[in-house]
Design a protein around this motif. Structure first.
Motif, PDB file in Angstrom:
ATOM      1  N   ASP A  96       0.813  -1.218   0.000  1.00 47.31           N
ATOM      2  CA  ASP A  96       0.000   0.000   0.000  1.00 47.31           C
ATOM      3  C   ASP A  96       0.845   1.266   0.000  1.00 47.31           C
ATOM      4  O   ASP A  96       0.335   2.351   0.270  1.00 47.31           O
ATOM      5  CB  ASP A  96      -0.920   0.018   1.232  1.00 47.31           C
ATOM      6  CG  ASP A  96      -1.992  -1.054   1.149  1.00 47.31           C
ATOM      7  OD1 ASP A  96      -2.329  -1.476   0.025  1.00 47.31           O
ATOM      8  OD2 ASP A  96      -2.502  -1.466   2.208  1.00 47.31           O
ATOM      9  N   THR A 119       1.807   6.911   0.854  1.00 44.78           N
ATOM     10  CA  THR A 119       0.692   5.985   0.672  1.00 44.78           C
ATOM     11  C   THR A 119       0.428   5.917  -0.833  1.00 44.78           C
ATOM     12  O   THR A 119       0.451   6.935  -1.537  1.00 44.78           O
ATOM     13  CB  THR A 119      -0.581   6.452   1.400  1.00 44.78           C
ATOM     14  OG1 THR A 119      -0.970   7.724   0.889  1.00 44.78           O
ATOM     15  CG2 THR A 119      -0.368   6.527   2.897  1.00 44.78           C
ATOM     16  N   ALA A 121      -2.217   5.396  -2.590  1.00 39.39           N
ATOM     17  CA  ALA A 121      -3.393   6.116  -3.088  1.00 39.39           C
ATOM     18  C   ALA A 121      -3.084   7.593  -3.289  1.00 39.39           C
ATOM     19  O   ALA A 121      -3.412   8.174  -4.339  1.00 39.39           O
ATOM     20  CB  ALA A 121      -4.569   5.938  -2.134  1.00 39.39           C
ATOM     21  N   GLN A 122      -2.464   8.233  -2.305  1.00 37.58           N
ATOM     22  CA  GLN A 122      -2.145   9.659  -2.408  1.00 37.58           C
ATOM     23  C   GLN A 122      -1.116   9.900  -3.508  1.00 37.58           C
ATOM     24  O   GLN A 122      -1.243  10.811  -4.325  1.00 37.58           O
ATOM     25  CB  GLN A 122      -1.617  10.196  -1.071  1.00 37.58           C
ATOM     26  CG  GLN A 122      -1.416  11.701  -1.021  1.00 37.58           C
ATOM     27  CD  GLN A 122      -0.047  12.191  -1.506  1.00 37.58           C
ATOM     28  OE1 GLN A 122       0.974  11.532  -1.304  1.00 37.58           O
ATOM     29  NE2 GLN A 122      -0.031  13.353  -2.148  1.00 37.58           N
ATOM     30  N   GLU A 124      -0.322   7.984  -6.194  1.00 38.25           N
ATOM     31  CA  GLU A 124      -0.826   7.732  -7.543  1.00 38.25           C
ATOM     32  C   GLU A 124      -1.805   8.812  -7.987  1.00 38.25           C
ATOM     33  O   GLU A 124      -1.808   9.208  -9.154  1.00 38.25           O
ATOM     34  CB  GLU A 124      -1.472   6.349  -7.606  1.00 38.25           C
ATOM     35  CG  GLU A 124      -0.432   5.244  -7.496  1.00 38.25           C
ATOM     36  CD  GLU A 124      -1.037   3.858  -7.308  1.00 38.25           C
ATOM     37  OE1 GLU A 124      -2.267   3.747  -7.119  1.00 38.25           O
ATOM     38  OE2 GLU A 124      -0.251   2.891  -7.348  1.00 38.25           O
ATOM     39  N   ALA A 125      -2.620   9.299  -7.062  1.00 41.00           N
ATOM     40  CA  ALA A 125      -3.547  10.380  -7.407  1.00 41.00           C
ATOM     41  C   ALA A 125      -2.784  11.641  -7.805  1.00 41.00           C
ATOM     42  O   ALA A 125      -3.164  12.342  -8.751  1.00 41.00           O
ATOM     43  CB  ALA A 125      -4.491  10.663  -6.235  1.00 41.00           C
TER      44      ALA A 125
END
Length: 199
Positions: A96, A119, A121-122, A124-125
């Motif tokens: 993750d 993280t 998610a952060q 990749e965004a």
């Protein structure tokens, strides 16, 4: 004790054409990594960020996978890495998280940056957001990017032409001109890979 993840922001700096090229500045935990963490001798940064076309295009080096790979974040001075330097980091997707580690500069052995852990998610965004931001791109730059993608996507044309596509770029100092370099005959097997020019 839980360590808070690092936060990444990618700032695209676009000075006037006669004052420098477009560059991506990695901002980590609110600090410009190239300016604050690695300051130059006379104020400012000793590094210039590489261009967004190289760093942020689809499948560019900032996209993290389980297989570690190097990304060149910056260059310095004359542009010859062995002489003036360049900043590389190894990017890896670790569950993750996305990890930046293994910092190196071919001309400066004193690069000692810590491992950074974001993280996924952060991270990749933010990479996706910055990659979709084309506000820095001028019309000929957009045409050059699309032309290069089209030519690299048509390897059959290059085979038929017995050519190797070396580069496609546009300079902001010549906003109505696009440069295409084809090598005939090819210097080796025809390779299809993302471009590295930033304009």
């Amino acid at each position: 004790m839980t360590v808070e993840p690092d936060l990444l922001s990618l700032s695209i700096v676009c000075p006037p054409p006669d004052e420098g090229g477009v560059e991506v500045r990695p901002i980590v935990n609110g600090r410009d990594l190239l300016a604050d963490v690695l300051p130059g001798d006379v104020g400012g940064s000793r590094y210039l960020g590489v261009g967004p076309r190289y760093l942020l295009d689809r499948d560019g080096p900032l996209y993290a996978t389980a297989t570690p790979h190097e990304a060149r974040l910056a260059w310095s001075g004359c542009g010859a890495e062995e002489c003036c330097g360049a900043l590389y980091v190894t990017v890896t997707r670790d569950g993750d998280h996305v990890v930046w580690a293994g910092w190196r500069d071919p001309a400066n052995q004193d690069v000692a940056l810590p491992e950074l852990r974001f993280t996924a998610a952060q991270y990749e965004a933010e990479v996706l957001r910055a990659g979709e931001d084309r506000s820095w791109e001028w019309p000929a730059g957009a045409v050059a990017r699309l032309l290069e993608a089209g030519l690299r996507g048509r390897g059959d044309w290059l085979l038929r032409w017995e050519c190797e596509l070396k580069d496609v770029w546009a300079s902001r100092k010549q906003p109505d001109r696009i440069h295409v370099i084809l090598m005939h005959p090819p210097t080796g097997p025809i390779r299809i890979f993302p471009g590295s020019s930033s304009g």
